[in-house]
Design a protein around this motif. Structure first.
Motif, mmCIF file in Angstrom:
data_model
loop_
_atom_site.group_PDB
_atom_site.id
_atom_site.type_symbol
_atom_site.label_atom_id
_atom_site.label_comp_id
_atom_site.label_asym_id
_atom_site.label_seq_id
_atom_site.Cartn_x
_atom_site.Cartn_y
_atom_site.Cartn_z
ATOM 1 N N SER A 12 0.799 4.977 -5.556
ATOM 2 C CA SER A 12 1.191 6.068 -4.663
ATOM 3 C C SER A 12 0.014 6.998 -4.385
ATOM 4 O O SER A 12 -0.858 7.182 -5.227
ATOM 5 N N ASP A 13 0.025 7.586 -3.196
ATOM 6 C CA ASP A 13 -0.982 8.576 -2.809
ATOM 7 C C ASP A 13 -0.473 9.993 -3.061
ATOM 8 O O ASP A 13 -1.131 10.951 -2.697
ATOM 9 N N GLY A 14 0.703 10.097 -3.636
ATOM 10 C CA GLY A 14 1.327 11.388 -3.918
ATOM 11 C C GLY A 14 2.758 11.150 -4.334
ATOM 12 O O GLY A 14 3.177 10.010 -4.527
ATOM 13 N N ALA A 15 3.525 12.204 -4.465
ATOM 14 C CA ALA A 15 4.930 12.065 -4.837
ATOM 15 C C ALA A 15 5.690 11.286 -3.764
ATOM 16 O O ALA A 15 5.487 11.508 -2.575
ATOM 17 N N ILE A 16 6.536 10.362 -4.203
ATOM 18 C CA ILE A 16 7.387 9.582 -3.302
ATOM 19 C C ILE A 16 8.800 9.618 -3.880
ATOM 20 O O ILE A 16 9.023 9.182 -5.004
ATOM 21 N N ASN A 17 9.726 10.144 -3.114
ATOM 22 C CA ASN A 17 11.115 10.189 -3.551
ATOM 23 C C ASN A 17 11.748 8.810 -3.468
ATOM 24 O O ASN A 17 11.319 7.977 -2.664
ATOM 25 N N PRO A 18 12.786 8.556 -4.272
ATOM 26 C CA PRO A 18 13.490 7.269 -4.179
ATOM 27 C C PRO A 18 14.151 7.096 -2.817
ATOM 28 O O PRO A 18 14.572 8.074 -2.190
ATOM 29 N N ARG A 19 14.230 5.841 -2.376
ATOM 30 C CA ARG A 19 14.955 5.464 -1.154
ATOM 31 C C ARG A 19 14.471 6.201 0.094
ATOM 32 O O ARG A 19 15.255 6.682 0.905
ATOM 33 N N ARG A 20 13.148 6.290 0.242
ATOM 34 C CA ARG A 20 12.536 6.926 1.416
ATOM 35 C C ARG A 20 11.602 5.939 2.098
ATOM 36 O O ARG A 20 11.083 5.004 1.475
ATOM 37 N N PHE A 21 11.350 6.156 3.380
ATOM 38 C CA PHE A 21 10.345 5.358 4.076
ATOM 39 C C PHE A 21 8.972 5.678 3.500
ATOM 40 O O PHE A 21 8.684 6.832 3.153
ATOM 41 N N VAL A 22 8.131 4.654 3.403
ATOM 42 C CA VAL A 22 6.744 4.840 2.974
ATOM 43 C C VAL A 22 5.822 4.240 4.022
ATOM 44 O O VAL A 22 6.219 3.387 4.810
ATOM 45 N N VAL A 23 4.565 4.722 4.026
ATOM 46 C CA VAL A 23 3.557 4.262 4.981
ATOM 47 C C VAL A 23 2.319 3.790 4.234
ATOM 48 O O VAL A 23 2.039 4.231 3.121
ATOM 49 N N PHE A 24 1.595 2.878 4.873
ATOM 50 C CA PHE A 24 0.295 2.486 4.342
ATOM 51 C C PHE A 24 -0.694 3.612 4.585
ATOM 52 O O PHE A 24 -0.585 4.329 5.581
ATOM 53 N N VAL A 25 -1.661 3.788 3.710
ATOM 54 C CA VAL A 25 -2.725 4.764 3.899
ATOM 55 C C VAL A 25 -4.046 4.010 4.063
ATOM 56 O O VAL A 25 -4.068 2.784 4.013
ATOM 57 N N ALA A 26 -5.137 4.730 4.241
ATOM 58 C CA ALA A 26 -6.431 4.101 4.528
ATOM 59 C C ALA A 26 -6.966 3.270 3.367
ATOM 60 O O ALA A 26 -7.746 2.345 3.574
ATOM 61 N N THR A 27 -6.560 3.563 2.153
ATOM 62 C CA THR A 27 -7.045 2.834 0.977
ATOM 63 C C THR A 27 -6.142 1.632 0.702
ATOM 64 O O THR A 27 -4.916 1.763 0.699
ATOM 65 N N ASP A 28 -6.752 0.465 0.460
ATOM 66 C CA ASP A 28 -5.980 -0.745 0.171
ATOM 67 C C ASP A 28 -5.044 -0.550 -1.011
ATOM 68 O O ASP A 28 -5.374 0.120 -1.993
ATOM 69 N N ARG A 29 -3.868 -1.159 -0.893
ATOM 70 C CA ARG A 29 -2.864 -1.203 -1.955
ATOM 71 C C ARG A 29 -2.324 0.164 -2.361
ATOM 72 O O ARG A 29 -1.904 0.360 -3.484
ATOM 73 N N ARG A 30 -2.374 1.119 -1.419
ATOM 74 C CA ARG A 30 -1.819 2.457 -1.656
ATOM 75 C C ARG A 30 -0.839 2.804 -0.545
ATOM 76 O O ARG A 30 -1.030 2.408 0.607
ATOM 77 N N VAL A 31 0.197 3.554 -0.891
ATOM 78 C CA VAL A 31 1.184 4.010 0.079
ATOM 79 C C VAL A 31 1.494 5.480 -0.164
ATOM 80 O O VAL A 31 1.218 6.018 -1.240
ATOM 81 N N ALA A 32 2.067 6.123 0.847
ATOM 82 C CA ALA A 32 2.497 7.520 0.747
ATOM 83 C C ALA A 32 3.892 7.630 1.344
ATOM 84 O O ALA A 32 4.312 6.775 2.132
ATOM 85 N N GLN A 33 4.599 8.683 0.975
ATOM 86 C CA GLN A 33 5.903 8.924 1.585
ATOM 87 C C GLN A 33 5.696 9.230 3.059
ATOM 88 O O GLN A 33 4.787 9.982 3.423
ATOM 89 N N ALA A 34 6.515 8.643 3.907
ATOM 90 C CA ALA A 34 6.410 8.874 5.352
ATOM 91 C C ALA A 34 6.643 10.349 5.666
ATOM 92 O O ALA A 34 7.390 11.035 4.979
#
Length: 127
Positions: A12-34
């Motif tokens: 994760s790139d930061g806090a991500i709540n359960p059951r939320r959309f996530v997005v890819f970020v510029a760094t490989d294999r990392r995601v953030a909450q939409a």
């Protein structure tokens, strides 16, 4: 055992709540909450366990039938995008604008906070 679809673990790139959309970020294999930003490329939705901070591991559902938290009311069959908190809302692009929804609602949402069944898949929506 039910089919859980394609679930991949990311950092994760930061806090991500359960059951939320996530997005890819510029760094490989990392995601953030939409965040609901225009042009956001939705990767899928977080599972039943989110993260508290950057650097934690999070499961992301990339396809199949999943449960996501709604941010507003919408009817079944709606193409869904993220609101500012990563919750599912109906895609309503302006006339002539193409938006890419991250899921299609299998059931209606009566309002924010409701957990609804969706099919996670990119879906173009023309306003």
């Amino acid at each position: 055992m039910p089919d859980m679809g394609s679930i991949k673990n990311f950092t994760s790139d930061g806090a991500i709540n359960p059951r939320r959309f996530v997005v890819f970020v510029a760094t490989d294999r990392r995601v953030a909450q939409a965040s609901g930003a225009a042009g956001e490329k939705l990767a899928g939705c977080s599972g039943v366990i989110g993260t508290l901070a950057a650097g934690e591991r999070v499961d992301v559902c990339l396809d199949d039938v999943q449960t996501i938290e709604a941010g507003a009311a919408f009817p079944p069959g709606s193409s869904l995008v993220a609101d500012a908190l990563g919750r599912a809302i109906r895609a309503t692009p302006a006339a002539g604008v193409v938006a890419i929804g991250g899921a299609v609602a299998l059931e209606a949402s009566l309002g924010e906070g409701q957990h609804v069944q969706v099919v996670v898949r990119p879906t173009p929506v023309v306003g």
